[in-house]
Design a protein around this motif. Structure first.
Motif, PDB file in Angstrom:
ATOM      1  N   PHE A 199     -10.143  -5.094   3.338  1.00 52.29           N
ATOM      2  CA  PHE A 199      -9.195  -5.907   2.563  1.00 52.29           C
ATOM      3  C   PHE A 199      -9.545  -7.386   2.632  1.00 52.29           C
ATOM      4  CE2 PHE A 199      -5.363  -8.568   2.453  1.00 52.29           C
ATOM      5  CZ  PHE A 199      -5.002  -8.359   1.130  1.00 52.29           C
ATOM      6  N   PHE A 200      -9.776  -7.907   3.831  1.00 53.69           N
ATOM      7  CA  PHE A 200     -10.055  -9.339   3.963  1.00 53.69           C
ATOM      8  C   PHE A 200     -11.428  -9.707   3.398  1.00 53.69           C
ATOM      9  CE2 PHE A 200      -6.815  -9.035   7.490  1.00 53.69           C
ATOM     10  CZ  PHE A 200      -5.836  -9.724   6.782  1.00 53.69           C
ATOM     11  N   SER A 201     -12.360  -8.775   3.414  1.00 54.77           N
ATOM     12  CA  SER A 201     -13.645  -9.021   2.756  1.00 54.77           C
ATOM     13  C   SER A 201     -13.452  -9.104   1.243  1.00 54.77           C
ATOM     14  CB  SER A 201     -14.642  -7.906   3.099  1.00 54.77           C
ATOM     15  OG  SER A 201     -14.969  -7.923   4.468  1.00 54.77           O
ATOM     16  N   PHE A 202     -12.618  -8.209   0.718  1.00 54.77           N
ATOM     17  CA  PHE A 202     -12.307  -8.226  -0.716  1.00 54.77           C
ATOM     18  C   PHE A 202     -11.589  -9.518  -1.092  1.00 54.77           C
ATOM     19  CE2 PHE A 202      -9.168  -6.998  -4.085  1.00 54.77           C
ATOM     20  CZ  PHE A 202     -10.079  -6.886  -5.126  1.00 54.77           C
ATOM     21  N   ALA A 203     -10.601  -9.926  -0.283  1.00 50.90           N
ATOM     22  CA  ALA A 203      -9.868 -11.161  -0.553  1.00 50.90           C
ATOM     23  C   ALA A 203     -10.800 -12.371  -0.473  1.00 50.90           C
ATOM     24  CB  ALA A 203      -8.717 -11.310   0.443  1.00 50.90           C
ATOM     25  N   THR A 204     -11.756 -12.331   0.441  1.00 54.11           N
ATOM     26  CA  THR A 204     -12.727 -13.417   0.575  1.00 54.11           C
ATOM     27  C   THR A 204     -13.595 -13.515  -0.676  1.00 54.11           C
ATOM     28  OG1 THR A 204     -12.804 -13.247   2.988  1.00 54.11           O
ATOM     29  CG2 THR A 204     -14.724 -14.213   1.894  1.00 54.11           C
ATOM     30  N   PRO A 248      -4.485 -15.131  -4.211  1.00 57.31           N
ATOM     31  CA  PRO A 248      -5.767 -15.064  -4.920  1.00 57.31           C
ATOM     32  C   PRO A 248      -5.857 -13.953  -5.959  1.00 57.31           C
ATOM     33  CG  PRO A 248      -5.941 -13.908  -2.841  1.00 57.31           C
ATOM     34  CD  PRO A 248      -4.513 -14.382  -2.945  1.00 57.31           C
ATOM     35  N   PHE A 249      -4.805 -13.143  -6.132  1.00 53.19           N
ATOM     36  CA  PHE A 249      -4.967 -11.937  -6.946  1.00 53.19           C
ATOM     37  C   PHE A 249      -4.284 -11.989  -8.315  1.00 53.19           C
ATOM     38  CE2 PHE A 249      -5.259 -10.430  -2.478  1.00 53.19           C
ATOM     39  CZ  PHE A 249      -6.589 -10.033  -2.501  1.00 53.19           C
ATOM     40  N   PHE A 250      -2.977 -12.151  -8.331  1.00 51.18           N
ATOM     41  CA  PHE A 250      -2.212 -11.973  -9.566  1.00 51.18           C
ATOM     42  C   PHE A 250      -1.634 -13.309 -10.049  1.00 51.18           C
ATOM     43  CE2 PHE A 250      -1.552  -8.137  -6.843  1.00 51.18           C
ATOM     44  CZ  PHE A 250      -2.443  -7.317  -7.508  1.00 51.18           C
ATOM     45  N   VAL A 251      -1.054 -13.285 -11.265  1.00 51.10           N
ATOM     46  CA  VAL A 251      -0.385 -14.471 -11.804  1.00 51.10           C
ATOM     47  C   VAL A 251       1.123 -14.241 -11.878  1.00 51.10           C
ATOM     48  CG1 VAL A 251      -2.434 -15.135 -13.117  1.00 51.10           C
ATOM     49  CG2 VAL A 251      -0.676 -13.725 -14.212  1.00 51.10           C
TER      50      VAL A 251
END
Length: 282
Positions: A199-204, A248-251
């Protein structure tokens, strides 16, 4: 028992103890907690290096190289220094937090591997938690003049963002946004340390992509997420104090809270693209 037998037994016990100690050290060296702490850091620099290789590809940039060099208020050397310093602090605190949260949870349930379905659910929950925390903290740091002047303005010295400046923040802001936000998303979602590594790699990767200053054709983040490099560019460059706080993902929270600023992506005559805000009618 003879002296030779005692010696053999002593050597056998010593050998067994040494083997057990070595095995324990190896297990600690590659524990899921350590992987979850350091893999995202490695991912950060690898993915940033990929984007920096497009530095001279003017046809894909959201700003010209000249803008990047003239409008940014901090050198790349200082950005690298601060990012490395921040990652050192984050990794130290992450190890402590994994230990504390693991002890409080008993450590048993989180150590078990989860099915893909369970992991997907945990990802969605963690994404929602992280987005919620970062939206309201981000907006608060903009609206409170003291917090913006002394802390968040640090990040906005990068008027024209680029990949490895994604987490160029004041250390206190980094603690509030990333450490606390990460701890909340991890604990509330109930994910294991191994799942949190993914998850944190994806968020990075997502955060680096959003700050890349590049609009590549076929980029999956641009296809599946409205919150992307152009969306965040509007926040950094044009309407930083008022709109597009979501990360960092949605609006979602920008839309709900009335801080959503749509844009059109236009080609520049000299090459590349420009994210032009679309004026909203009341």
């Amino acid at each position: 028992m003879s002296g030779s037998s005692k010696a053999i037994n002593f050597l056998a016990v010593s050998s067994s103890s040494s083997s057990h100690l070595c095995s324990t050290k190896m297990a600690l060296a590659i524990s899921d907690e350590l992987l979850a702490t350091f893999v995202p850091i490695v991912v950060y620099w690898i993915y940033s290096a990929f984007y920096m290789s497009f530095g001279s590809f003017d046809n894909y940039r959201l700003h010209s190289k000249k803008d990047e060099e003239e409008k940014n208020l901090v050198s790349k050397a200082n950005v690298i220094k601060y990012v490395l310093f921040q990652q050192t602090i984050q990794s130290t605190l992450a190890i402590v937090l994994y230990r504390v949260i693991g002890n409080e949870g008993g450590g048993a349930s989180k150590s078990q591997p989860n099915s893909i379905t369970v992991m997907a659910g945990q990802f969605i929950i963690a994404m929602f938690v992280l987005d919620t925390w970062q939206y309201f903290m981000h907006r608060y740091f903009h609206h409170k003049k003291f917090l913006y002047r002394h802390f968040h303005s640090h990040h906005h010295k990068l008027v024209v963002p680029y990949a490895f400046g994604a987490i160029y923040n004041h250390p206190l802001e980094a603690f509030v946004f990333d450490i606390i936000g990460g701890a909340l998303s991890y604990s509330i979602s109930g994910m294991s340390p191994r799942t949190s590594m993914y998850f944190f790699s994806f968020a990075t990767i997502k955060s680096v992509d959003d700050h890349s200053g590049v609009w590549l054709p076929g980029n999956l983040f641009h296809i599946f997420f409205n919150n992307n490099s152009a969306y965040h560019d509007v926040h950094h460059y044009l309407y930083g104090g008022k709109y597009n706080f979501s990360q960092p993902f949605f609006v979602m929270w920008d839309r709900i809270m009335g801080t959503y600023m749509p844009y059109s992506l236009e080609k520049r005559a000299e090459g590349g693209f420009e994210a032009r805000p679309i004026k909203r009618t009341k």
